[in-house]
Design a protein around this motif. Structure first.
Motif: not given
Length: 329
Positions: A187-197
């Motif tokens: 929601s803050l604008g990241a194009d991609r999110v990596v879930d470290y878990s």
């Protein structure tokens, strides 16, 4: 005035709400009646005197600065004789030691007019974390439009600002965070999110296929230099500014990784940089402009009253708080 005071290092149990003398502004200072403050990793590091080597500067037997807190937002109550930019009644935000209190004296140069569209609680979340993100990306990282940026710790206080500022600078942003914070980072604008878990950002399919980042902004200090460098381009930039969470006292803490980075930087084409963020009125003005334009919105996790600062710091240092923790004074 009321203030959160500590006389010795230790857990948040050493913090006490006390009546102390209200300070008087020097010639180049403003006295601010605080409406809100915010909690940073810096607060628990100072509270515990951790890492231990930092006590050589902070105070060997106990903290030299006895009132905790740094970020604040409020109204000017009095100004020093040489102050020209502010007058009583002005709504301001800024940085100064001793912000967990009803009043604080701050240098004129570390204070700026509060963004018009933000509440006092939101404005108090901006200074230290926002300035750290701004200096790490714009000044040290020299982020340019089209570059690929990875933020390790994207859901923390600095990280939530870093994602937004990197986007404002025109970068393509990847944020590393936990499952519960993935939607916030998107929601803050990241194009991609990596879930470290679930995934290892140093081993994922993008890295193995050859994709690298122009800049890695490490805000956690939980990875080796080898791992962090492995996801950089051959001439990429690594900016180190790890705060982490409390895992027991340490001799050097995140400074160990930082010292290694400084030593190795002489022998590689990659830029390995250590961030030392300093508050300036110019940077506060930039943050205010970004906020007023809608490109930067402080994300607040929880709000506590002044009397519950010990609990607020305990939550931050133990629970991997998302975004900012704010104190309503």
């Amino acid at each position: 005035m009321q203030a959160i005071v500590q006389d010795r290092y230790g857990s948040s149990d050493v913090l006490e709400l006390r009546e102390v003398e209200t300070p008087s502004p020097g010639d180049h200072e403003v006295l601010v009646r605080i409406h809100a403050a915010s909690v940073n990793a810096r607060d628990w590091h100072l509270m515990r005197g951790d890492p231990y080597v930092a006590r050589l500067v902070l105070g060997v037997g106990g903290p030299k600065a006895r009132i905790r807190g740094t970020d604040f937002a409020g109204r000017v109550e009095a100004v020093g004789a040489a102050v020209r930019r502010f007058r009583p009644g002005d709504e301001v935000f800024g940085e100064a030691d001793g912000a967990f209190a009803t009043h604080v004296c701050a240098p004129e140069g570390a204070v700026e007019a509060k963004p018009r569209g933000l509440s006092f609680e939101q404005a108090a979340a901006l200074p230290l974390a926002g300035n750290t993100a701004l200096m790490g990306l714009r000044d040290l990282g020299r982020v340019r439009p089209g570059q690929k940026v990875l933020v390790n710790g994207a859901s923390g206080g600095v990280g939530t600002f870093a994602v937004q500022i990197a986007r404002a600078l025109g970068a393509e942003v990847t944020g590393v965070c936990s499952t519960r914070n993935a939607e916030l980072v998107r929601s803050l604008g990241a194009d991609r999110v990596v879930d470290y878990s679930r995934d290892d950002f140093t081993q994922d399919e993008f890295v193995r296929s050859g994709q690298r980042y122009d800049l890695v902004f490490d805000l956690v200090g939980n990875r080796s230099l080898t791992e962090l460098r492995s996801v950089l381009t051959p001439t990429g930039t690594l900016v180190l500014s790890g705060g982490g969470v409390f895992e027991g006292g340490s001799l050097v803490g995140p400074m160990g990784l930082i010292l290694k980075g400084q030593a190795l930087s002489r022998f590689t084409r990659q830029r390995l940089l250590v961030l030392t963020a300093k508050p300036t009125g110019e940077n506060l003005a930039t943050l205010a402009e970004l906020a007023d334009s809608g490109r930067l919105t402080p994300a607040v996790d929880r709000t506590y009253p002044l009397s519950e600062v010990p609990e607020a710091i305990r939550y931050l240092e133990r629970e991997h708080a998302r975004a900012k923790v704010v104190i309503a004074v």
